[in-house]
Design a protein around this motif. Structure first.
Motif, PDB file in Angstrom:
ATOM      1  N   ARG A  70      40.831   7.556   9.386  1.00 21.38           N
ATOM      2  CA  ARG A  70      40.360   8.476  10.430  1.00 21.38           C
ATOM      3  C   ARG A  70      38.956   8.961  10.110  1.00 21.38           C
ATOM      4  NH1 ARG A  70      40.173  13.799  10.366  1.00 21.38           N
ATOM      5  NH2 ARG A  70      41.396  13.872   8.446  1.00 21.38           N
ATOM      6  N   PRO A  71      38.009   8.793  11.041  1.00 22.74           N
ATOM      7  CA  PRO A  71      36.665   9.294  10.805  1.00 22.74           C
ATOM      8  C   PRO A  71      36.667  10.816  10.750  1.00 22.74           C
ATOM      9  CG  PRO A  71      36.882   8.610  13.078  1.00 22.74           C
ATOM     10  CD  PRO A  71      38.148   8.182  12.370  1.00 22.74           C
ATOM     11  N   VAL A  72      35.796  11.364   9.948  1.00 26.68           N
ATOM     12  CA  VAL A  72      35.756  12.815   9.758  1.00 26.68           C
ATOM     13  C   VAL A  72      34.588  13.403  10.539  1.00 26.68           C
ATOM     14  CG1 VAL A  72      35.512  14.668   8.084  1.00 26.68           C
ATOM     15  CG2 VAL A  72      36.821  12.613   7.506  1.00 26.68           C
ATOM     16  N   GLU A 117      24.662  18.309  13.191  1.00 26.31           N
ATOM     17  CA  GLU A 117      26.078  17.968  13.156  1.00 26.31           C
ATOM     18  C   GLU A 117      26.194  16.628  12.446  1.00 26.31           C
ATOM     19  OE1 GLU A 117      27.788  17.484  17.007  1.00 26.31           O
ATOM     20  OE2 GLU A 117      26.018  16.520  17.856  1.00 26.31           O
ATOM     21  N   TYR A 118      27.339  16.394  11.858  1.00 29.66           N
ATOM     22  CA  TYR A 118      27.479  15.156  11.102  1.00 29.66           C
ATOM     23  C   TYR A 118      28.936  14.730  11.008  1.00 29.66           C
ATOM     24  CZ  TYR A 118      28.974  18.087   7.161  1.00 29.66           C
ATOM     25  OH  TYR A 118      29.650  18.970   6.357  1.00 29.66           O
ATOM     26  N   GLY A 119      29.104  13.474  10.710  1.00 23.98           N
ATOM     27  CA  GLY A 119      30.418  12.924  10.440  1.00 23.98           C
ATOM     28  C   GLY A 119      30.255  11.835   9.392  1.00 23.98           C
ATOM     29  N   TYR A 120      31.364  11.410   8.812  1.00 24.24           N
ATOM     30  CA  TYR A 120      31.257  10.290   7.876  1.00 24.24           C
ATOM     31  C   TYR A 120      32.450   9.364   8.059  1.00 24.24           C
ATOM     32  CZ  TYR A 120      34.685  12.487   4.709  1.00 24.24           C
ATOM     33  OH  TYR A 120      35.819  13.023   4.162  1.00 24.24           O
ATOM     34  N   TRP A 121      32.290   8.154   7.575  1.00 20.29           N
ATOM     35  CA  TRP A 121      33.318   7.122   7.720  1.00 20.29           C
ATOM     36  C   TRP A 121      33.518   6.406   6.402  1.00 20.29           C
ATOM     37  CZ3 TRP A 121      32.998   2.043   6.462  1.00 20.29           C
ATOM     38  CH2 TRP A 121      34.060   1.208   6.860  1.00 20.29           C
TER      39      TRP A 121
END
Length: 198
Positions: free
Chosen positions: A3-5, A105-109
């Motif tokens: 699941r991507p965060v 904003e950011y996300g990680y994979w």
């Protein structure tokens, strides 16, 4: 895939209406540092060295992408789509950051087979990456993530060694010793048999 965060910077929630940045759709990354937003400046070489050291020492590849906007997409899903377009695999980490006017904003994979603990990785992102992004230190955020990935790898390797009953070198020596004893016993048995017949 894991699941991507998704993480929204605190300022992004407060100042979301301050202005709309140029949107960027998910993209295929060809380099480990992609700075389409032009926010790394003189810190880019240091970030590149950090990810290069990580790849050389631990066989993990950290990709960092900086854009102006995620095109209204969820940051984690944007990171996942970019990872898929780029053909990233279980040894890769993708950090995606959108930097607007006084917002971020950011996300990680990571892949579901990524070798490090998801809990430890989330703790690292929350404790090391987010504060630096909030302070505007984007290069420092990349460097901190690279260093923490190295530390996590070293800690897991040490834990595995401690969990093993014997190190590999000891096992090899024991097997070799047993083989020598068996060979010696076999030769001695043959010698005794030859002596008895004569």
């Amino acid at each position: 895939m894991r699941r991507p965060v998704t993480v929204l910077g605190a300022l992004a929630l407060v100042l979301a209406g301050a202005g709309t940045a140029s949107a960027e759709p998910p993209l295929e990354v060809t380099e480990q540092i992609t700075d389409q937003a032009g926010v790394l400046g003189t810190g880019k070489p240091a970030a590149e060295r950090a990810v290069a050291d990580l790849a050389a020492e631990d066989d993990l590849n950290l990709y960092a992408v900086f854009v102006s906007s995620f095109d209204d997409a969820d940051p984690g899903e944007w990171a996942q789509d970019t990872a898929q377009l780029s053909g990233l695999d279980e040894t890769d980490v993708l950090l995606a950051v959108a930097v607007g006017d006084a917002t971020y904003e950011y996300g990680y994979w990571v892949d579901e087979d990524f070798p490090l603990s998801e809990v430890d990785l989330e703790r690292t992102v929350t404790g090391e990456v987010d504060p630096r992004l909030a302070a505007g230190d984007r290069s420092g955020a990349v460097r901190a993530l690279a260093v923490q990935l190295q530390d996590l790898t070293a800690a897991e390797e040490e834990a595995e060694q401690q969990a093993a009953p014997w190190p590999a070198s000891t096992i090899i020596l024991v097997i070799g010793g047993v083989a020598v004893v068996l060979l010696a016993a076999h030769l001695l048995s043959r010698r005794r048999s030859s002596t008895t017949r004569s």
